[in-house]
Design a protein around this motif. Structure first.
Motif, short mmCIF file in Angstrom:
data_model
loop_
_atom_site.label_atom_id
_atom_site.label_comp_id
_atom_site.label_asym_id
_atom_site.label_seq_id
_atom_site.Cartn_x
_atom_site.Cartn_y
_atom_site.Cartn_z
N ALA A 198 0.84 -1.21 0.00
CA ALA A 198 0.00 0.00 0.00
C ALA A 198 0.87 1.26 0.00
O ALA A 198 0.59 2.21 -0.73
N ASN A 199 1.93 1.26 0.80
CA ASN A 199 2.83 2.42 0.80
C ASN A 199 3.55 2.55 -0.53
O ASN A 199 3.81 3.67 -0.99
N ALA A 200 3.88 1.43 -1.16
CA ALA A 200 4.52 1.49 -2.47
C ALA A 200 3.56 2.09 -3.50
O ALA A 200 3.97 2.91 -4.33
N ALA A 201 2.30 1.71 -3.44
CA ALA A 201 1.31 2.27 -4.38
C ALA A 201 1.13 3.77 -4.13
O ALA A 201 1.07 4.56 -5.09
N ARG A 202 1.04 4.16 -2.87
CA ARG A 202 0.92 5.59 -2.55
C ARG A 202 2.16 6.35 -3.02
O ARG A 202 2.06 7.45 -3.56
N GLY A 203 3.32 5.75 -2.79
CA GLY A 203 4.56 6.38 -3.22
C GLY A 203 4.65 6.48 -4.73
O GLY A 203 5.12 7.48 -5.27
N LEU A 204 4.18 5.46 -5.42
CA LEU A 204 4.16 5.45 -6.87
C LEU A 204 3.34 6.63 -7.41
O LEU A 204 3.76 7.34 -8.30
N VAL A 205 2.18 6.83 -6.81
CA VAL A 205 1.31 7.94 -7.22
C VAL A 205 1.96 9.27 -6.89
O VAL A 205 2.00 10.19 -7.71
N ALA A 206 2.50 9.39 -5.67
CA ALA A 206 3.11 10.66 -5.25
C ALA A 206 4.36 11.00 -6.07
O ALA A 206 4.54 12.14 -6.47
N ALA A 207 5.19 10.00 -6.32
CA ALA A 207 6.45 10.24 -7.01
C ALA A 207 6.28 10.38 -8.53
O ALA A 207 6.91 11.22 -9.15
N GLY A 208 5.44 9.55 -9.10
CA GLY A 208 5.33 9.53 -10.56
C GLY A 208 4.12 10.23 -11.12
O GLY A 208 4.03 10.48 -12.32
N GLY A 209 3.15 10.51 -10.26
CA GLY A 209 1.94 11.18 -10.72
C GLY A 209 0.86 10.20 -11.13
O GLY A 209 1.11 9.00 -11.31
N LYS A 210 -0.34 10.72 -11.26
CA LYS A 210 -1.51 9.89 -11.57
C LYS A 210 -1.36 9.18 -12.92
O LYS A 210 -1.65 8.00 -13.03
N ARG A 211 -0.90 9.88 -13.92
CA ARG A 211 -0.79 9.29 -15.25
C ARG A 211 0.20 8.11 -15.24
O ARG A 211 -0.08 7.05 -15.80
N PHE A 212 1.33 8.29 -14.58
CA PHE A 212 2.31 7.22 -14.50
C PHE A 212 1.73 6.02 -13.76
O PHE A 212 1.88 4.88 -14.17
N ALA A 213 1.05 6.29 -12.63
CA ALA A 213 0.45 5.21 -11.85
C ALA A 213 -0.58 4.43 -12.67
O ALA A 213 -0.63 3.20 -12.62
N GLU A 214 -1.40 5.14 -13.41
CA GLU A 214 -2.40 4.47 -14.24
C GLU A 214 -1.76 3.66 -15.36
O GLU A 214 -2.25 2.60 -15.73
N GLN A 215 -0.63 4.14 -15.87
CA GLN A 215 0.10 3.39 -16.89
C GLN A 215 0.64 2.08 -16.30
O GLN A 215 0.54 1.02 -16.92
N VAL A 216 1.19 2.15 -15.09
CA VAL A 216 1.69 0.94 -14.42
C VAL A 216 0.54 -0.03 -14.18
O VAL A 216 0.66 -1.24 -14.41
N ALA A 217 -0.61 0.49 -13.75
CA ALA A 217 -1.78 -0.36 -13.51
C ALA A 217 -2.24 -1.05 -14.79
O ALA A 217 -2.63 -2.22 -14.78
N ALA A 218 -2.16 -0.34 -15.91
CA ALA A 218 -2.56 -0.92 -17.19
C ALA A 218 -1.59 -2.01 -17.63
O ALA A 218 -1.99 -3.01 -18.23
N GLU A 219 -0.30 -1.82 -17.33
CA GLU A 219 0.73 -2.79 -17.72
C GLU A 219 0.78 -4.00 -16.78
O GLU A 219 1.24 -5.07 -17.16
N HIS A 220 0.35 -3.80 -15.54
CA HIS A 220 0.42 -4.85 -14.52
C HIS A 220 -0.96 -4.99 -13.87
O HIS A 220 -1.23 -4.40 -12.82
N ALA A 221 -1.81 -5.78 -14.47
CA ALA A 221 -3.19 -5.91 -14.01
C ALA A 221 -3.28 -6.34 -12.54
O ALA A 221 -4.21 -5.96 -11.84
N ASP A 222 -2.29 -7.10 -12.08
CA ASP A 222 -2.30 -7.56 -10.69
C ASP A 222 -2.25 -6.39 -9.69
O ASP A 222 -2.66 -6.53 -8.55
N TYR A 223 -1.72 -5.26 -10.13
CA TYR A 223 -1.56 -4.11 -9.25
C TYR A 223 -2.65 -3.06 -9.43
O TYR A 223 -2.65 -2.04 -8.74
#
Length: 143
Positions: A105-130
Motif C-alpha cells: 500500500a505504501n509502495a502504491a501511494r509512493g508510486l502515485v506521489a512520485a510519478g503522478g496519476k498518469r504514471f500510476a495508471e500506466q503501471v496499472a494498465a501494464e500490470h493488471a495484478d496491481y
C-alpha cells in the motif's frame, strides 16, 4: 543506540530540513540486518527523510526497500514517494508485490506521489495484478 533514535525523532518533529543530510549519512552506514537499536534508528531516519528529505537523499533510502523487516520496507516506500520523481516511482513498482500489505500500500501511494496519476495508471494498465491497489492509492490522492 536508543539515544540516537530519540534524536532522530526530535529532529523529525522539528521539521528541520538540515537534519535530512545527517539522516541520509547515518542511514547509509546502518546494516539492513542490524540489531534492534539499528532497526529502530533506521525506521526513524526513514520517517525523517520522508518528512524533510530531498531528492538527493533517494540513494540512501533505496536499499531499505529490500530490508528483511516489513516496517522498514514500508517506511522506505513511503519516504521514496515523498522524495519523488518518475525514476523513483519505477523503483517502487517491485514493492507492489510485497507480501506485507502495508508495504504494498505504501509502495502504491509512493508510486502515485512520485510519478503522478498518469504514471500510476500506466503501471496499472501494464500490470493488471496491481490495478486495484494503485486505483486505491489514486483515489486517496484525489480525496
Amino acid at each position: 543506540s536508543w539515544l540516537r533514535t530519540v534524536h532522530a525523532i526530535a529532529l523529525r518533529l522539528q521539521l528541520d530540513p538540515r537534519a535530512a543530510d545527517v539522516a541520509a549519512d547515518v542511514l547509509s552506514e546502518l546494516d539492513l540486518h542490524g540489531d534492534h537499536d539499528d532497526i529502530d534508528l533506521a525506521s526513524e531516519l526513514l520517517r525523517l527523510l520522508g518528512t524533510v528529505g530531498r531528492p538527493e537523499h533517494v540513494a540512501a533510502v533505496i536499499p531499505w526497500l529490500d530490508a528483511p523487516l516489513a516496517p522498514l520496507r514500508g517506511q522506505a516506500a513511503r519516504a521514496l514517494g515523498v522524495l519523488g520523481g518518475e525514476d523513483v516511482a519505477r523503483q517502487l513498482v517491485s514493492s507492489l508485490r510485497d507480501d506485507a500489505p502495508w508495504v504494498a500500500a505504501n509502495a502504491a501511494r509512493g508510486l502515485v506521489a512520485a510519478g503522478g496519476k498518469r504514471f500510476a495508471e500506466q503501471v496499472a494498465a501494464e500490470h493488471a495484478d496491481y490495478a486495484e491497489i494503485i486505483g486505491q492509492a489514486v483515489s486517496e490522492a484525489e480525496a
